[in-house]
Motif scaffolding. Structure first.
Motif, short mmCIF file in Angstrom:
data_model
loop_
_atom_site.label_atom_id
_atom_site.label_comp_id
_atom_site.label_asym_id
_atom_site.label_seq_id
_atom_site.Cartn_x
_atom_site.Cartn_y
_atom_site.Cartn_z
N HIS A 102 -7.76 4.51 -21.51
CA HIS A 102 -7.72 3.20 -22.17
C HIS A 102 -8.52 3.16 -23.47
O HIS A 102 -8.56 2.12 -24.13
N GLY A 103 -9.15 4.26 -23.87
CA GLY A 103 -9.75 4.35 -25.19
C GLY A 103 -11.24 4.16 -25.26
O GLY A 103 -11.83 4.33 -26.35
N ALA A 104 -11.90 3.80 -24.16
CA ALA A 104 -13.35 3.61 -24.15
C ALA A 104 -13.99 4.64 -23.21
O ALA A 104 -13.61 4.72 -22.04
N ALA A 105 -14.93 5.40 -23.73
CA ALA A 105 -15.61 6.42 -22.91
C ALA A 105 -16.61 5.77 -21.97
O ALA A 105 -17.14 4.68 -22.25
N ASP A 106 -16.85 6.45 -20.86
CA ASP A 106 -17.87 6.02 -19.89
C ASP A 106 -17.62 4.62 -19.35
O ASP A 106 -18.55 3.84 -19.11
N GLU A 107 -16.34 4.29 -19.18
CA GLU A 107 -15.98 2.99 -18.62
C GLU A 107 -14.83 3.18 -17.63
O GLU A 107 -13.86 3.89 -17.92
N GLN A 108 -14.95 2.58 -16.47
CA GLN A 108 -13.91 2.65 -15.46
C GLN A 108 -13.26 1.28 -15.30
O GLN A 108 -13.96 0.27 -15.17
N LEU A 109 -11.94 1.26 -15.34
CA LEU A 109 -11.19 0.03 -15.15
C LEU A 109 -10.24 0.17 -13.98
O LEU A 109 -9.71 1.26 -13.74
N LEU A 122 -12.64 8.63 -18.83
CA LEU A 122 -13.17 9.82 -19.48
C LEU A 122 -14.62 9.55 -19.86
O LEU A 122 -14.93 8.48 -20.38
N SER A 123 -15.48 10.51 -19.63
CA SER A 123 -16.86 10.40 -20.08
C SER A 123 -16.94 10.73 -21.57
O SER A 123 -16.01 11.32 -22.14
N GLY A 124 -18.03 10.37 -22.19
CA GLY A 124 -18.22 10.70 -23.60
C GLY A 124 -18.18 12.20 -23.83
O GLY A 124 -17.64 12.68 -24.83
N GLN A 125 -18.75 12.98 -22.90
CA GLN A 125 -18.74 14.43 -23.03
C GLN A 125 -17.33 14.98 -22.89
O GLN A 125 -16.94 15.93 -23.58
N GLU A 126 -16.53 14.37 -22.02
CA GLU A 126 -15.14 14.82 -21.86
C GLU A 126 -14.31 14.49 -23.09
O GLU A 126 -13.45 15.29 -23.48
N VAL A 127 -14.54 13.35 -23.71
CA VAL A 127 -13.85 13.04 -24.96
C VAL A 127 -14.18 14.11 -26.01
O VAL A 127 -13.30 14.58 -26.74
N GLU A 128 -15.43 14.52 -26.05
CA GLU A 128 -15.85 15.53 -27.02
C GLU A 128 -15.24 16.90 -26.71
O GLU A 128 -14.79 17.60 -27.62
N ASP A 129 -15.23 17.28 -25.43
CA ASP A 129 -14.80 18.64 -25.07
C ASP A 129 -13.29 18.74 -24.85
O ASP A 129 -12.66 19.68 -25.34
N TYR A 130 -12.73 17.80 -24.11
CA TYR A 130 -11.30 17.84 -23.80
C TYR A 130 -10.45 17.41 -24.98
O TYR A 130 -9.47 18.09 -25.35
N TYR A 131 -10.81 16.27 -25.62
CA TYR A 131 -9.95 15.70 -26.66
C TYR A 131 -10.28 16.24 -28.05
O TYR A 131 -9.45 16.89 -28.70
N GLU A 132 -11.52 15.99 -28.51
CA GLU A 132 -11.88 16.47 -29.84
C GLU A 132 -11.97 17.99 -29.87
O GLU A 132 -11.69 18.62 -30.89
#
Length: 512
Positions: free
Chosen positions: A62-69, A84-94
Motif C-alpha cells: 500500500h506504499g507505506a513502510a512499517d505499517e500493517q493494514l 513491507l518494513s523500511g529495510q525491505e523497501v531498501e533491499d527488496y525494492y530499491e
C-alpha cells in the motif's frame, strides 16, 4: 457486510491480481482526513472492469513502510495490503528490483549490483506476496502476477495452491541470455517465472530471450512457445545451505530434457511464453483531447513558450534508460550548427521524479539539470528559452494539453519494454497533425512503424530525424499520424487484458 461480501471472505475470490503496488493511492483531504483513490495507471484501468465483474481481489503493497493494514474494499475491488518494513523497501525494492534487475534487464545501461542480502529480501517478500494470494484465492481461481518485482511468486504460489491457474506478465524487457546469465540467481528467477501457466512479454524478442535462457540454463524442451517444465525442476532452493546462490540444475539432465518429454519423464507442467504488447486507455485520452478547456490550455502553453514554430516534447520518468541525455545533446548540437534557433524552436522536457532513494538516479538528476542549465545559459534570449525543464509529475489533463501543444514528440529511450507515452501522444492527435520520433529500442517501435524510427545512440541520426520532423510536409505528417492512430485506437489496454486473460482461460480449459 453483505451476504455476497461475506461469502467472498469465506470462500475466496475467483480472480486475483498480484502486483507490487495496490490499485489505490492514499490521499489526504483538506480537512486532514485520509482515504483512498483508484490509481490512474493503465494496468488498473484495464483490470478494473474484470474486478467488478468477478468481485476480484488485488494483492499489493500500500506504499507505506512499517505499517500493517487489514484488507478492505474499494470500488468493486477487495484490496489485500502486503506489509513491507523500511529495510525491505531498501533491499527488496530499491535494491534487488531496481539496482539489480532493472539495469540488467535494460541492457546494462547502468551497472547492476549483486548483493546476496538483497536477493534474500527479494525472496522473502515474494514469499509473503505468494502467501497472501494463496490465502485469498478461491478454489481453481485465476491469479495474474505482474512484473519483475515478483518473479518468484508464480512458482511459490503453485507450490502453495496447485489448483489455481497462474498468469505472469513482464512489463519491462527481458534481456538476451548472455546478459541474463550474469545474474547469480538466474535459475531461481527462471524457475519462479515458470510456475505460471502463461507468461507474457511486451515483444516477441523478449519472449525469445526468455525461452533461450530457459533452454540454455535449465535444458527444458520447448516447442511452439510451450515450455515443458519437469516436476523435479520446480523445487525452489529455499533452505539450501547455499542461501543466495544457485547450483546449476541442468547438469546431467539437459540432454534428456531437450527432447520431447515421454511417459518415463513423469509429471510435467507446461508454461506458455509469448508476446502480448500492452497499450493505453485510448478512449480516455481521446475524450480529454476533445475537451475545450484542455484545448485552451494547450494554446496557452504555446503562448507561454513564446509561440515558437516547433515545440519539441519529451515526457519521461527521470531514468537513465530514457535517453534524455542523448536527446539534449542532439538538440544542443542543432542549436550550435544553426539548424534550429531559440525562438523558432523550443524543447519542453518533463522528467517526473523517480526512485530518488537509488544513488544512480540522484546522479542522473544532477547531470540532467546541469546540462539544462548549461544549454539555457548559452542559447537563451530575453524573450525565449531553449529548454523548458519540468521536474514534476503532472495530472493526465495537463499531459494531454502538452501533447496537443507539441509539434514533435521525442521518444529516445535506449531500452524500453513498451513506452506508453508514444501511444498517448498519438491518441491525443485526432487532428492528424504532429510527428512522432521513436527509438527502435522501444516495444512501441514494433507496432508504430509510421513514426520516424531512430537509433538514439546515433546522435547524427537523431538530429536528422528532429529536423525532418520539424520541416515535414503537412500532408506527409497527416498520412503517418492517421496510420499510427488506427493502430493505437484498435489496440487499447482493454484489448490487451482481454487477449491475455482469454488465452489464460483457454489454457485453463484445456488442462481440465
Amino acid at each position: 457486510m453483505t451476504t455476497t461480501q461475506q461469502d467472498r471472505y469465506d470462500h475466496g475470490y475467483d480472480f486475483v491480481v498480484v502486483a507490487n503496488r495496490l490499485a489505490v493511492d492514499r490521499v489526504t483531504d483538506e480537512d486532514g482526513t485520509t482515504g483512498w483513490r483508484r490509481s490512474p495507471g493503465g494496468l488498473v484501468t484495464a483490470l478494473a472492469p474484470v474486478m467488478a465483474e468477478s468481485d476480484g481481489a488485488w494483492v499489493g503493497w500500500h506504499g507505506a513502510a512499517d505499517e500493517q493494514l487489514e484488507p478492505f474494499d474499494h470500488a468493486d475491488m477487495h484490496l489485500v495490503p502486503v506489509p513491507l518494513s523500511g529495510q525491505e523497501v531498501e533491499d527488496y525494492y530499491e535494491g534487488f528490483a531496481n539496482a539489480t534487475l532493472w539495469p540488467l534487464y535494460h541492457d546494462v545501461i547502468a551497472r547492476p549490483e549483486f548483493h546476496r542480502h538483497w536477493f534474500e529480501a527479494y525472496r522473502r517478500v515474494n514469499r509473503r506476496f505468494a502467501e497472501a494470494a494463496a490465502a485469498v484465492a478461491a478454489e481453481a481461481a485465476t491469479v495474474w502476477v505482474q512484473d519483475y518485482q515478483l518473479q518468484l511468486v508464480p512458482q511459490m504460489l503453485r507450490e502453495l495452491r496447485p489448483d489455481v491457474t497462474i498468469g505472469f506478465f513482464n512489463h519491462i524487457p527481458f534481456p538476451p541470455p548472455g546478459l541474463f546469465s550474469q545474474l547469480p540467481w538466474r535459475h531461481s528467477v527462471l524457475r519462479g517465472v515458470l510456475g505460471a501457466d502463461l507468461i507474457g512479454f511486451q515483444r516477441e524478442s523478449d519472449a525469445r530471450n526468455f525461452q533461450q535462457a530457459v533452454r540454455h540454463r535449465l535444458g527444458h524442451y520447448i516447442k511452439s512457445d510451450r515450455i515443458h517444465v519437469p516436476a523435479d525442476s520446480r523445487a525452489t532452493d529455499e533452505g539450501s545451505p547455499l542461501v543466495g546462490f544457485d547450483a546449476d540444475p541442468s547438469r546431467g539432465t539437459a540432454a534428456r530434457r531437450l527432447s520431447a518429454p515421454t511417459a518415463e519423464d513423469g509429471e510435467h507442467h507446461i508454461a506458455e511464453a509469448r508476446a502480448f504488447p500492452i497499450s493505453i486507455d485510448t478512449q480516455k485520452i481521446v475524450e480529454l483531447a476533445e475537451r475545450p478547456d484542455i484545448i485552451a490550455r494547450s494554446q496557452q502553453i504555446r503562448r507561454e513558450l513564446g509561440d515558437p514554430e516547433t515545440v519539441f516534447l519529451g515526457v519521461d520518468r527521470l531514468d537513465y534508460t530514457k535517453g534524455i541525455r542523448h536527446r539534449m545533446k542532439g538538440y544542443e548540437e542543432l542549436l550550435q550548427d544553426g539548424d534550429l534557433s531559440v525562438g523558432q524552436a523550443c524543447l519542453v522536457q518533463v522528467a517526473s521524479p523517480s526512485r530518488e532513494g537509488v544513488e544512480s538516479y540522484r546522479v542522473l538528476r544532477e547531470e540532467i539539470e546541469g546540462t539544462v542549465g548549461r544549454i539555457n545559459g548559452e542559447f537563451d534570449t530575453l524573450a525565449h528559452t531553449a529548454i523548458r525543464y519540468l521536474h514534476h509529475s503532472y495530472p493526465v489533463e495537463e499531459m494531454v494539453a502538452l501533447y496537443l501543444a507539441a509539434d514533435v514528440m521525442l521518444v529516445t529511450a535506449l531500452r524500453d519494454g513498451m513506452n506508453l507515452v508514444a501511444k498517448e501522444y498519438v491518441a491525443a492527435r485526432k487532428s492528424g497533425t504532429g510527428v512522432l520520433v521513436l527509438s527502435e529500442f522501444t516495444g512501441a517501435a514494433d507496432q508504430m512503424r509510421q513514426a520516424l524510427l531512430i537509433n538514439p545512440h546515433d546522435v547524427d541520426e537523431l538530429k536528422a530525424a528532429m529536423v525532418t520532423a520539424a520541416t515535414m510536409d503537412p500532408a506527409e505528417a497527416r498520412r503517418r499520424m492517421r496510420s499510427l492512430r488506427r493502430q493505437v485506437v484498435s489496440n487499447n489496454v482493454q484489448r490487451w487484458a482481454r487477449d491475455f486473460l482469454g488465452r489464460l482461460a483457454d489454457l485453463k480449459a484445456a488442462a481440465r
